[in-house]
Design an enzyme around this catalytic site. Structure first.
Site, PDB file in Angstrom:
ATOM      1  N   HIS A  62      -5.534  -7.752 -18.234  1.00  0.00           N
ATOM      2  CA  HIS A  62      -4.274  -7.094 -18.616  1.00  0.00           C
ATOM      3  C   HIS A  62      -4.610  -5.967 -19.587  1.00  0.00           C
ATOM      4  O   HIS A  62      -5.082  -6.239 -20.688  1.00  0.00           O
ATOM      5  CB  HIS A  62      -3.327  -8.098 -19.279  1.00  0.00           C
ATOM      6  CG  HIS A  62      -2.891  -9.199 -18.357  1.00  0.00           C
ATOM      7  ND1 HIS A  62      -1.739  -9.121 -17.614  1.00  0.00           N
ATOM      8  CD2 HIS A  62      -3.468 -10.384 -18.031  1.00  0.00           C
ATOM      9  CE1 HIS A  62      -1.614 -10.226 -16.883  1.00  0.00           C
ATOM     10  NE2 HIS A  62      -2.654 -11.010 -17.117  1.00  0.00           N
ATOM     11  N   ARG A  64      -2.254  -3.538 -20.416  1.00  0.00           N
ATOM     12  CA  ARG A  64      -1.016  -3.312 -21.192  1.00  0.00           C
ATOM     13  C   ARG A  64      -0.442  -1.907 -21.151  1.00  0.00           C
ATOM     14  O   ARG A  64       0.614  -1.672 -21.724  1.00  0.00           O
ATOM     15  CB  ARG A  64      -1.225  -3.707 -22.663  1.00  0.00           C
ATOM     16  CG  ARG A  64      -1.780  -5.109 -22.887  1.00  0.00           C
ATOM     17  CD  ARG A  64      -0.914  -6.169 -22.304  1.00  0.00           C
ATOM     18  NE  ARG A  64      -1.316  -7.524 -22.735  1.00  0.00           N
ATOM     19  CZ  ARG A  64      -0.879  -8.628 -22.149  1.00  0.00           C
ATOM     20  NH1 ARG A  64      -0.061  -8.555 -21.108  1.00  0.00           N
ATOM     21  NH2 ARG A  64      -1.266  -9.822 -22.579  1.00  0.00           N
ATOM     22  N   ASN A  94       1.893  -6.245 -14.831  1.00  0.00           N
ATOM     23  CA  ASN A  94       3.047  -6.608 -15.671  1.00  0.00           C
ATOM     24  C   ASN A  94       3.114  -5.741 -16.929  1.00  0.00           C
ATOM     25  O   ASN A  94       3.156  -6.226 -18.053  1.00  0.00           O
ATOM     26  CB  ASN A  94       3.030  -8.103 -16.021  1.00  0.00           C
ATOM     27  CG  ASN A  94       1.787  -8.541 -16.764  1.00  0.00           C
ATOM     28  OD1 ASN A  94       0.760  -7.868 -16.710  1.00  0.00           O
ATOM     29  ND2 ASN A  94       1.872  -9.645 -17.466  1.00  0.00           N
ATOM     30  N   ASP A 307      -8.795 -13.279 -17.221  1.00  0.00           N
ATOM     31  CA  ASP A 307      -7.377 -13.195 -17.612  1.00  0.00           C
ATOM     32  C   ASP A 307      -7.271 -12.622 -19.037  1.00  0.00           C
ATOM     33  O   ASP A 307      -6.475 -13.096 -19.854  1.00  0.00           O
ATOM     34  CB  ASP A 307      -6.677 -14.556 -17.508  1.00  0.00           C
ATOM     35  CG  ASP A 307      -5.154 -14.430 -17.511  1.00  0.00           C
ATOM     36  OD1 ASP A 307      -4.641 -13.285 -17.513  1.00  0.00           O
ATOM     37  OD2 ASP A 307      -4.480 -15.478 -17.522  1.00  0.00           O
ATOM     38  N   HIS A 311      -3.006  -9.361 -27.339  1.00  0.00           N
ATOM     39  CA  HIS A 311      -1.740  -9.237 -28.065  1.00  0.00           C
ATOM     40  C   HIS A 311      -2.068  -8.803 -29.490  1.00  0.00           C
ATOM     41  O   HIS A 311      -3.201  -8.965 -29.945  1.00  0.00           O
ATOM     42  CB  HIS A 311      -0.983 -10.566 -28.097  1.00  0.00           C
ATOM     43  CG  HIS A 311      -0.516 -11.030 -26.755  1.00  0.00           C
ATOM     44  ND1 HIS A 311       0.489 -10.401 -26.069  1.00  0.00           N
ATOM     45  CD2 HIS A 311      -0.931 -12.058 -25.965  1.00  0.00           C
ATOM     46  CE1 HIS A 311       0.688 -11.016 -24.916  1.00  0.00           C
ATOM     47  NE2 HIS A 311      -0.167 -12.018 -24.816  1.00  0.00           N
TER      48      HIS A 311
HETATM   49 ZN   LIG Z   1      -1.079 -15.339 -14.652  1.00  0.00          ZN
HETATM   50 ZN   LIG Z   2      -2.919 -12.812 -16.070  1.00  0.00          ZN
END
Ligand SMILES: [Zn+2]
Ligand SMILES: [Zn+2]
Length: 426
Positions: A62, A64, A94, A307, A311
Site C-alpha cells: 500500500h 497510499r 484503496n 502487505d 500509517h
Molecule cells: Zn487486504
Molecule cells: Zn493489503
C-alpha cells in the site's frame, strides 16, 4: 561499457553458494563467471562475498498515494522497497481517489517513473470506489497498465459481482486478487483474532470463518470461470486447507502469506495491546501459524508478500480500537525471514528466494526474478552475516508501524539494482 559486480555469492542448481562475477550491460546480465576481467570502460563494484539474489517481487503493498500522502507516497514507498531488496512491487488501489479509472492508473505510473527506484505496478479496483456494486472498466484499465484486479482493503461481498468479475477478467487474461472477508461474520469493533488473546482481554474477535468462507466461495467460482484467482494474505488454517484442495482439483488458485503471519501469533501480542500488533487479517492462533509454515513448505502457499501498510504515528497512537489496521513490511521482510526461517532450518535459502522473487514473478507473468545470463538485471545483494536490530527510525518508509522493532536480524540489503542501474547502495 557495463558494470561488473565482483565477488558476489550466487546460488547454484544444488542450492549451494559460490563466488561469481556478473557483467551487466545496459539492463541485462550478459556474463556470469568465476572471474571477469575488467575493461577500461567497466564500472567495478566489489560485493565482498555478499549474497546476490534476484530482486525481490512483492505483489501486495500500500503506497497510499493519491490521497494519504502523510502515510506514504509512491516515492517514499519505492525507496522503502529498494532498501528492502525489492525491485518490483504491486500497489493496492484503496487510495483516494481509488485506482478505478484510467487517469489514476496513469497517475501512479507517472509518479513511479518520476521516483525512478523500484518498478511500481498499480492494481485496479474490481468495483467502482471499491463499493462492490458496479464493475470498473477492466479492458480500459488493463490497456492503461493495470497489473491485476483487486478490491483489497475490503472483501467483494456479492457473489454475483465476483463471478461476473472473474468471467470478464478471464476473457482479458487478467488475474483476480482477493482480500477475503465476509462482513456478515465480523462483530463490530473487532481488532484481534477470535482466540485466546481477545478472550483474555474480553474483546470481540475476528473469526477465521470470515476469511475462509470467501476463500471457499471464490475457489469454486474460479473453477467455474477458469480465471487465475489469487488469495491475499492467507491467515487461517481452514483457508490453507481450501487452497490445498483447490490445487489438488486442478483449479488455478494461488496464494500469498505475510512475514508477520509466519512469525507471530495472537499469543505474542503484548498486554499493552499496542496497535502496532493490529492488522487485517489479524495474527491468528499458534495452530494457524504452524499451518501457514507447513503450507508454505509444501507449496499450498505459493509466495510471500508483505502487505506493507504504512500509517502515521498519530493514527497508530489512538489505541487498539480506534487505530487503523496494518503494519509496514518492505524493509524488514528479508532479514526477518532469513534469520527466523532459513537460519532456523525451516526453509532453505533457495526456497526463500523462490517464494520472494522467482515465484511471484512467475505467477503474474512478469519477466523478472532470475539471476541468469540474458535475464533483466533486477538484483538484490544481502549481507547474511552482520547482525543488526530493527530500528523503525531508520526506515525509508514514512510508516514506522511495526511489531518487530528491536528484533536482531541478519540479511540486510547492501545493494539493489533495477533494470541494470544501482538504485540503492548501502
Ligand atoms: Zn487486504
Ligand atoms: Zn493489503
Amino acid at each position: 561499457m557495463g558494470i561488473i559486480l565482483k565477488n558476489g555469492k550466487l546460488l547454484n542448481e544444488q542450492g549451494e553458494l559460490s563466488i561469481k562475477d556478473l557483467l551487466i550491460v545496459e539492463n541485462r546480465i550478459v556474463k556470469i563467471e568465476s572471474n571477469i576481467e575488467a575493461e577500461a570502460d567497466h564500472e567495478v563494484v566489489d560485493l565482498n562475498g555478499h549474497f546476490i539474489a534476484p530482486g525481490l517481487v512483492d505483489v501486495h503493498v500500500h503506497f497510499r498515494e493519491p490521497g494519504f500522502e502523510a502515510k506514504e507516497t509512491i516515492e517514499t514507498g519505492a525507496h522503502a522497497a529498494v532498501a528492502g531488496g525489492y525491485t518490483t512491487v504491486a500497489c493496492m488501489p484503496n487510495t483516494r481517489p481509488v485506482i478505478d479509472r484510467v487517469e489514476t492508473v496513469e497517475f501512479v505510473l507517472h509518479k513511479a517513473k518520476q521516483a525512478n527506484l523500484a518498478r511500481v505496478l498499480p492494481y485496479a479496483a474490481i468495483t467502482v470506489r471499491q463499493l462492490g456494486v458496479e464493475h470498473t472498466d477492466f479492458a480500459a484499465l488493463q490497456q492503461a497498465g493495470a497489473f491485476a484486479l483487486t478490491d483489497d482493503g475490503v472483501g467483494v461481498q456479492s457473489t454475483k459481482m465476483m463471478v461476473e468479475a472473474m468471467q470478464k477478467a478471464k476473457a482479458l487474461g487478467m488475474s483476480v486478487v482477493a482480500h477475503c472477508e465476509d462482513n456478515d461474520l465480523l462483530p463490530p469493533g473487532a481488532a484481534l483474532h477470535d482466540g485466546v488473546t481477545a478472550a483474555k482481554h474480553g474483546l470481540p474477535g475476528i473469526p477465521s470463518a470470515s476469511e475462509a468462507v470467501h476463500v471457499g466461495r471464490d475457489i469454486l467460482l474460479a473453477e467455474a470461470t477458469g480465471v487465475h484467482y489469487h488469495v491475499c494474505h492467507i491467515s487461517a488454517k481452514e483457508s490453507v486447507r481450501l487452497v490445498r484442495d483447490g490445487k489438488h482439483a486442478g483449479i488455478n488458485v494461488t496464494t500469498e502469506v505475510t512475514p508477520h503471519h509466519l512469525l507471530l501469533c495472537d499469543e505474542d501480542i503484548p498486554d499493552s495491546l499496542d496497535p502496532n500488533w493490529k492488522m487485517n487479517p489479524p495474527l491468528r492462533s499458534r495452530e494457524d501459524r504452524d499451518a501457514l509454515i507447513a503450507g508454505l513448505k509444501e507449496g499450498s502457499i505459493d509466495i510471500i508478500a508483505t502487505d506493507h501498510a504504512p500509517h502515521t504515528s498519530e493514527e497508530k497512537a489512538k489505541g487498539l480500537k480506534r487505530a487503523p489496521f496494518g503494519i509496514v513490511g518492505l524493509e524488514t521482510a528479508f532479514p526477518l525471514l532469513y534469520t527466523h526461517l532459513v537460519e532456523k532450518g525451516i526453509l532453505t535459502l533457495a526456497e526463500l528466494v523462490d517464494k520472494m522473487a522467482t515465484k511471484p514473478a512467475e505467477l503474474f507473468g512478469l519477466p523478472y526474478g532470475k539471476v541468469e545470463v540474458g535475464a533483466i538485471a533486477d538484483l538484490a545483494v544481502f549481507d547474511l552475516t552482520t547482525e543488526k536490530s530493527i530500528n523503525p527510525d531508520h526506515f525509508k518508509s514514512k510508516g514506522k508501524n511495526t511489531p518487530f522493532a528491536g528484533w536482531v536480524c541478519k540479511g540486510w540489503t547492501v545493494l539493489t539494482m533495477v533494470d541494470g542501474k544501482i538504485v540503492y547502495n548501502n
